[in-house]
Design an enzyme around this catalytic site. Structure first.
Site, PDB file in Angstrom:
ATOM      1  N   PHE A 151       0.807  -1.223   0.000  1.00  0.00           N
ATOM      2  CA  PHE A 151       0.000   0.000   0.000  1.00  0.00           C
ATOM      3  C   PHE A 151       0.839   1.271   0.000  1.00  0.00           C
ATOM      4  O   PHE A 151       0.350   2.336  -0.361  1.00  0.00           O
ATOM      5  CB  PHE A 151      -0.934   0.010   1.228  1.00  0.00           C
ATOM      6  CG  PHE A 151      -0.258   0.446   2.508  1.00  0.00           C
ATOM      7  CD1 PHE A 151      -0.102   1.801   2.819  1.00  0.00           C
ATOM      8  CD2 PHE A 151       0.251  -0.488   3.409  1.00  0.00           C
ATOM      9  CE1 PHE A 151       0.538   2.203   3.984  1.00  0.00           C
ATOM     10  CE2 PHE A 151       0.891  -0.093   4.574  1.00  0.00           C
ATOM     11  CZ  PHE A 151       1.040   1.262   4.859  1.00  0.00           C
ATOM     12  N   ARG A 179      -5.801  -1.435  -0.469  1.00  0.00           N
ATOM     13  CA  ARG A 179      -6.101  -0.258   0.353  1.00  0.00           C
ATOM     14  C   ARG A 179      -6.087   1.041  -0.453  1.00  0.00           C
ATOM     15  O   ARG A 179      -6.739   2.001  -0.097  1.00  0.00           O
ATOM     16  CB  ARG A 179      -5.090  -0.159   1.492  1.00  0.00           C
ATOM     17  CG  ARG A 179      -5.118  -1.408   2.355  1.00  0.00           C
ATOM     18  CD  ARG A 179      -4.248  -1.230   3.558  1.00  0.00           C
ATOM     19  NE  ARG A 179      -3.678  -2.494   3.974  1.00  0.00           N
ATOM     20  CZ  ARG A 179      -2.755  -2.614   4.898  1.00  0.00           C
ATOM     21  NH1 ARG A 179      -2.294  -1.555   5.521  1.00  0.00           N
ATOM     22  NH2 ARG A 179      -2.285  -3.798   5.234  1.00  0.00           N
ATOM     23  N   CYS A 283       9.565   1.727   3.219  1.00  0.00           N
ATOM     24  CA  CYS A 283      10.465   0.619   3.532  1.00  0.00           C
ATOM     25  C   CYS A 283      11.892   1.114   3.689  1.00  0.00           C
ATOM     26  O   CYS A 283      12.749   0.405   4.182  1.00  0.00           O
ATOM     27  CB  CYS A 283      10.407  -0.434   2.451  1.00  0.00           C
ATOM     28  SG  CYS A 283      11.047   0.179   0.904  1.00  0.00           S
ATOM     29  N   GLU A 384       9.468  -4.088  12.970  1.00  0.00           N
ATOM     30  CA  GLU A 384       9.261  -2.999  12.012  1.00  0.00           C
ATOM     31  C   GLU A 384       7.983  -2.280  12.437  1.00  0.00           C
ATOM     32  O   GLU A 384       6.904  -2.885  12.475  1.00  0.00           O
ATOM     33  CB  GLU A 384       9.087  -3.555  10.587  1.00  0.00           C
ATOM     34  CG  GLU A 384       8.860  -2.448   9.581  1.00  0.00           C
ATOM     35  CD  GLU A 384       8.579  -2.935   8.157  1.00  0.00           C
ATOM     36  OE1 GLU A 384       7.913  -3.967   7.979  1.00  0.00           O
ATOM     37  OE2 GLU A 384       9.011  -2.243   7.219  1.00  0.00           O
TER      38      GLU A 384
END
Ligand code: NAD
Length: 499
Positions: A151, A179, A283, A384
């Protein structure tokens, strides 16, 4: 008012049959459902794969010149519509307008790279490998390739995949995140407008049911995945078990080491930009700042001062620097990590949990949070978080800092801030991470390098885009050829030797 329904894109057009199941698509800034997205059943996935498979039989023979022209036209359309694409990103993902434009532009760079396919996919040729025998290699497409994407970069991450896959002569079935699905349909329309034949690019929306069918479908030759580590591992294991070529990029826990000699103003700018940009939902976000020696004491006030000035708001509001999180569940999960950091004994320097945004009471907002004195055994260090939470961990020495990074199971990105060239060189040599920044906090490689982490951040052999992408989306064929020559008649049962 009837709600908008986002549906699949199969065989060059919007899929017109009603879906059995749907998902809600929110505007994260208001907290309201703004559309429904159709969820594909396995039989809808089969239709998309069949369309892609049929198209692959001709697309693989379309000339490089023609493929390149279509990609050029697509490049022009994405450039022309970058503000429309960015607007869709903000509406469904929540990221602020400037950040959304940055995403579109980094995707655009991969399309531009794919336009160079004529040079990238060249084979090799050796004349006279034996008497009057030539040998050469060619790169051929795999067939139908699937992409499954997360997403957090709904435009850019798919663009890491399909421009290059199509340029190489493959056809594509994309399963984007459920999403924030709209931007993918917009791009499908742009590809059609650019002249891409029906069936070459298809979109199926949905969840695990759609993904699982792609993973087991006998006509899908390869899968590119980007998302969280547990799902990446699952995709890699399931896809390879079904005989597919798979690259699966996973989650991250990115460290930024700051040595005492670094330019602290620069390091503070970088830590805040990379820690809180896109509300930490990247990320490549910096999530742990490893301060060596006395660096933490110098950095802490500079970072606090910068955080206090950050403008958190609806991404469409002028001047907003950080938007909401993707949904309420994720917002609450991230806030829960902040609770656990406090409970486990870290010092919460800035607490964003109580943030209210005027006129947006239902939005999924969480203000920036900053922890000091974080320890490696704490949950906020190990997991994370994927939100606006930055942890400072204090280290006695540079070697200790590198050891900490190398012991972490994730290995996507890492950064070092220093003015010492020798320290930087040692870092790039010793650190066990796929993408390294030296005084650069978000070292996302350019389109002509490849993107990918190591260890639990990537399953598979190839990084994504760049030359690795060309290798992933093609297979080589080596041809040995001799034109008939009467001198070489005669039966010879010996293994061929080169003379
Ligand atoms: P996710 O793993 O939940 O979802 C990714 C994709 O997998 C989506 O299309 C989703 O529909 C599908 N999916 C989810 N659960 C599944 C299941 N059980 N079976 C089959 N398919 C399933 O990831 P996300 O929350 O959308 O994205 C955030 C994550 O992606 C973070 O962990 C982030 O670090 C990671 N990410 C990694 C990179 C990278 O390059 N390494 C880039 C962007 C995001």
């Amino acid at each position: 008012m009837t709600q908008k329904t986002i549906t699949h894109w199969i065989d060059g057009k919007s899929f017109d049959r009603p879906a059995e199941r749907h998902g809600d698509v929110y505007n994260p800034a208001t907290g309201q459902v703004q559309a429904k997205v159709a969820f594909a059943t396995p039989s809808v996935v089969d239709e998309a794969v069949e369309s892609a498979w049929k198209a692959a039989q001709t697309w693989r023979s379309v000339s490089i010149a023609r493929r390149t022209k279509i990609l050029f036209a697509f490049r022009q359309l994405v450039d022309k519509h970058q503000h429309d694409l960015a607007h869709l990103l903000t509406l469904e993902h929540g990221k602020v307008t400037g950040d959304a434009l940055g995403e579109v532009n980094r995707g655009l760079e991969v399309i531009e790279f794919a336009c160079g396919i004529a040079d990238l996919a060249k084979g090799e040729y050796s004349e006279n490998v034996s008497s009057d025998v030539d040998s050469y290699s060619i790169r051929q497409p795999l067939g139908v390739v699937a992409g499954i994407t997360p997403f957090n970069f709904p435009a850019m991450v798919p663009m890491w995949m399909y421009p290059l896959a199509l340029a190489c002569g493959n056809t594509f079935v994309l399963k984007p995140s459920e999403r924030d699905p709209s931007v993918t349909n917009f791009c499908a329309q742009l590809l059609a407008d650019a002249g891409l034949p029906p069936g070459v690019f298809n979109v199926v929306h949905g969840d695990k049911a759609a993904v699982d069918r792609l993973l087991e479908h006998p006509k899908v030759a390869a899968v590119s995945f980007v998302g969280s580590t547990p799902i990446a591992r699952y995709i890699y294991e399931t896809g390879t078990r079904h005989g597919k070529r798979v690259q699966a990029l996973g989650g991250a826990k990115n460290h930024m080491i700051v040595l005492p000699d670094a330019d602290m103003e620069l390091a503070a700018d970088a830590a805040v930009s990379a820690g809180y940009g896109s509300a930490g939902e990247r990320c490549m976000a910096i999530s742990v700042l490893v301060a060596v020696g006395n660096a933490a004491d110098k950095l802490l006030p500079l970072i606090k001062e910068r955080i206090a000035k950050l403008k958190v708001n609806d991404g469409l509001t002028a001047g907003a620097e950080m938007g909401p999180l993707i949904n309420q569940a994720h917002r609450d999960k991230v806030a829960g990590y902040v609770d656990s950091g406090v409970a486990e004994g870290a010092t919460l320097v800035t607490d964003g949990r109580g943030l209210q945004v005027a006129d947006r009471p239902g939005g999924f907002f969480l203000g920036p949070c900053l922890f000091d004195h974080v320890q490696p055994n704490m949950t906020i260090y190990k997991d994370e978080i994927f939100g606006p939470v930055l942890s400072i961990l204090r280290c006695g020495s540079y070697d200790e800092a590198i050891k900490l990074v190398n012991e972490n199971p994730y290995a996507n990105g890492v950064a070092l801030f220093t003015n010492d060239g020798g320290a930087a060189r040692k870092f790039q040599h010793e650190v066990e991470v796929g993408m390294v920044g030296i005084n650069v906090p978000i070292p996302v490689p350019m389109a002509y390098y490849s993107f990918g982490g190591w260890k639990a951040s990537l399953f598979g052999d190839h990084h994504i885009y760049g030359r690795d992408g060309v290798h992933f989306y093609t297979r080589t064929k080596a041809v040995t050829s001799r034109w008939p020559d009467p001198r070489f008649r005669g039966v010879d049962l010996g293994f061929p030797q080169n003379k």
